[in-house]
Design an enzyme around this catalytic site. Sequence first.
Site, PDB file in Angstrom:
ATOM      1  N   VAL A  18     -15.015-109.402  -3.038  1.00  0.00           N
ATOM      2  CA  VAL A  18     -13.650-109.934  -3.124  1.00  0.00           C
ATOM      3  C   VAL A  18     -13.411-110.972  -2.035  1.00  0.00           C
ATOM      4  O   VAL A  18     -12.772-112.002  -2.270  1.00  0.00           O
ATOM      5  CB  VAL A  18     -12.606-108.798  -3.046  1.00  0.00           C
ATOM      6  CG1 VAL A  18     -11.191-109.358  -2.956  1.00  0.00           C
ATOM      7  CG2 VAL A  18     -12.737-107.880  -4.256  1.00  0.00           C
ATOM      8  N   SER A  44     -22.359-107.793   9.226  1.00  0.00           N
ATOM      9  CA  SER A  44     -22.376-109.068   8.509  1.00  0.00           C
ATOM     10  C   SER A  44     -22.023-110.262   9.383  1.00  0.00           C
ATOM     11  O   SER A  44     -22.066-111.407   8.931  1.00  0.00           O
ATOM     12  CB  SER A  44     -21.392-109.019   7.330  1.00  0.00           C
ATOM     13  OG  SER A  44     -21.714-107.956   6.462  1.00  0.00           O
ATOM     14  N   ARG A 103      -0.403 -99.180  -0.003  1.00  0.00           N
ATOM     15  CA  ARG A 103       0.277 -99.462  -1.273  1.00  0.00           C
ATOM     16  C   ARG A 103       1.485 -98.585  -1.546  1.00  0.00           C
ATOM     17  O   ARG A 103       2.494 -99.057  -2.062  1.00  0.00           O
ATOM     18  CB  ARG A 103      -0.721 -99.321  -2.444  1.00  0.00           C
ATOM     19  CG  ARG A 103      -1.687-100.473  -2.543  1.00  0.00           C
ATOM     20  CD  ARG A 103      -2.633-100.253  -3.705  1.00  0.00           C
ATOM     21  NE  ARG A 103      -3.731-101.219  -3.680  1.00  0.00           N
ATOM     22  CZ  ARG A 103      -4.924-100.987  -4.208  1.00  0.00           C
ATOM     23  NH1 ARG A 103      -5.169 -99.817  -4.790  1.00  0.00           N
ATOM     24  NH2 ARG A 103      -5.856-101.913  -4.170  1.00  0.00           N
ATOM     25  N   CYS A 132      -6.557-103.354  -9.046  1.00  0.00           N
ATOM     26  CA  CYS A 132      -6.922-104.397 -10.019  1.00  0.00           C
ATOM     27  C   CYS A 132      -6.462-104.071 -11.439  1.00  0.00           C
ATOM     28  O   CYS A 132      -5.880-104.919 -12.131  1.00  0.00           O
ATOM     29  CB  CYS A 132      -8.426-104.640 -10.003  1.00  0.00           C
ATOM     30  SG  CYS A 132      -9.408-103.125 -10.006  1.00  0.00           S
ATOM     31  N   GLN A 159     -13.533-100.522 -17.302  1.00  0.00           N
ATOM     32  CA  GLN A 159     -13.590-101.300 -16.073  1.00  0.00           C
ATOM     33  C   GLN A 159     -14.997-101.740 -15.687  1.00  0.00           C
ATOM     34  O   GLN A 159     -15.963-100.987 -15.809  1.00  0.00           O
ATOM     35  CB  GLN A 159     -12.930-100.515 -14.934  1.00  0.00           C
ATOM     36  CG  GLN A 159     -11.427-100.395 -15.126  1.00  0.00           C
ATOM     37  CD  GLN A 159     -10.727 -99.597 -14.037  1.00  0.00           C
ATOM     38  OE1 GLN A 159      -9.921 -98.716 -14.328  1.00  0.00           O
ATOM     39  NE2 GLN A 159     -10.995 -99.892 -12.780  1.00  0.00           N
ATOM     40  N   SER A 162     -18.205-104.359 -10.937  1.00  0.00           N
ATOM     41  CA  SER A 162     -17.891-105.083  -9.690  1.00  0.00           C
ATOM     42  C   SER A 162     -16.695-104.484  -8.971  1.00  0.00           C
ATOM     43  O   SER A 162     -16.511-104.715  -7.773  1.00  0.00           O
ATOM     44  CB  SER A 162     -17.640-106.563  -9.973  1.00  0.00           C
ATOM     45  OG  SER A 162     -16.660-106.719 -10.982  1.00  0.00           O
ATOM     46  N   ARG A 245     -15.575 -96.430 -16.414  1.00  0.00           N
ATOM     47  CA  ARG A 245     -16.475 -97.499 -15.955  1.00  0.00           C
ATOM     48  C   ARG A 245     -17.479 -97.796 -17.058  1.00  0.00           C
ATOM     49  O   ARG A 245     -18.093 -96.877 -17.605  1.00  0.00           O
ATOM     50  CB  ARG A 245     -17.203 -97.053 -14.684  1.00  0.00           C
ATOM     51  CG  ARG A 245     -17.965 -98.163 -13.986  1.00  0.00           C
ATOM     52  CD  ARG A 245     -17.065 -99.108 -13.229  1.00  0.00           C
ATOM     53  NE  ARG A 245     -16.525 -98.535 -12.008  1.00  0.00           N
ATOM     54  CZ  ARG A 245     -15.538 -99.114 -11.315  1.00  0.00           C
ATOM     55  NH1 ARG A 245     -14.991-100.239 -11.739  1.00  0.00           N
ATOM     56  NH2 ARG A 245     -15.082 -98.555 -10.203  1.00  0.00           N
ATOM     57  N   HIS A 252     -12.173-106.520 -16.297  1.00  0.00           N
ATOM     58  CA  HIS A 252     -11.629-105.237 -16.756  1.00  0.00           C
ATOM     59  C   HIS A 252     -10.919-105.432 -18.101  1.00  0.00           C
ATOM     60  O   HIS A 252     -10.188-106.402 -18.289  1.00  0.00           O
ATOM     61  CB  HIS A 252     -10.597-104.694 -15.769  1.00  0.00           C
ATOM     62  CG  HIS A 252     -11.176-104.161 -14.496  1.00  0.00           C
ATOM     63  ND1 HIS A 252     -12.526-104.014 -14.268  1.00  0.00           N
ATOM     64  CD2 HIS A 252     -10.553-103.722 -13.345  1.00  0.00           C
ATOM     65  CE1 HIS A 252     -12.713-103.513 -13.060  1.00  0.00           C
ATOM     66  NE2 HIS A 252     -11.535-103.333 -12.482  1.00  0.00           N
TER      67      HIS A 252
END
Length: 348
Positions: A18, A44, A103, A132, A159, A162, A245, A252
């Site tokens: 993302v 990273s 959220r 999503c 879905q 990813s 999934r 999706h």
Amino acid sequence: MANTAGYHVAVVGATGAVGKQMIQTLERRNFPIGKLTLLSSSRSAGTKVQFKGEEITVQEATPESFEGVQIALFSAGGSVSKKFAPEAVKRGAIVIDNTSAFRMDKDVPLVVPEVNEEDIKQHNGIIANPNCSTIQMVVALEPIRQLYGLSRIVVSTYQAVSGSGAAAVQELNEQTQALLNGDTYEAKILPVKGDKKHYQIAFNAIPQIDVFTENGFTYEEMKMINETKKIMHMPELKVSATCVRIPVAVGHSESVYFEVEKDGVSAEDIQKILTDAPGVVVEDKPEEQQYPMAVNAVGELDTFVGRIRKDLDDDKGFHMWVVSDNLLKGAAWNSVQIAESLIKLDLI
């Protein structure tokens, strides 16, 4: 007032699936950036990322990383958001968080700009990006709710892998290849990396996304249920979800059954509303086999809707098929769109 020199924007989780899309979307939208700071875990850090022809080195996220940052886009997991989002806010940044960390916090707006953009005005430094699968569904349902009311939603999702991250996509690809070659391949990630068992996703459909709660629904299903009610300001709305999934890399798909409150609404009425709705593209010509499909949604910012039809037994019931790129509208684009709304509403 809009900042003509551009804003100092940070992306946290810059090397993830993302995060990469966030950076590409900022460039694609020509977002007014004066400085771009890219942050990640120590693992990273040091990675080089291209942005508008320049090479930017990803740094390890620390509280001090947010000095001078005005907008911080987070997509590095809930624990990272809980640790660093308050630090960013303390230093004057507005955080747009793509995890589930905030959220359902009553003091944090949960925003899909096409649906409840005005809620952004209530922020206290953090704005949450919904799940999503929730985002694309409410984009399609909100225009209908505004005109005809909504009393019930039953959604089944299909879905993409990813949604579990880049490593899950790699597992899908390698597993598929191995099975086609007649080899075995041990599943290590899906349905949930941290859960006890892992199952093959290639040539399969797994009716589990996230872990199960005590009521028999998974956390993903509960996210869809609770977030939809919060975004639409309808705690009384009846919502039920089954999340599955499937072996698709990106995009999706959802089968959405909904009941309106008004009598005498036709499928054509629904189709017409959605044709004029922001962020929605109607693809609905069954006689020409035209309907939304995940492969066509990849790379697109819009939400695609088709198969709109009236229920055969309930005059107020309707069915539709909703498809979107889960990494874009489902995540990166919705986040950048919220940032655009902050400028539009003169909140930064």
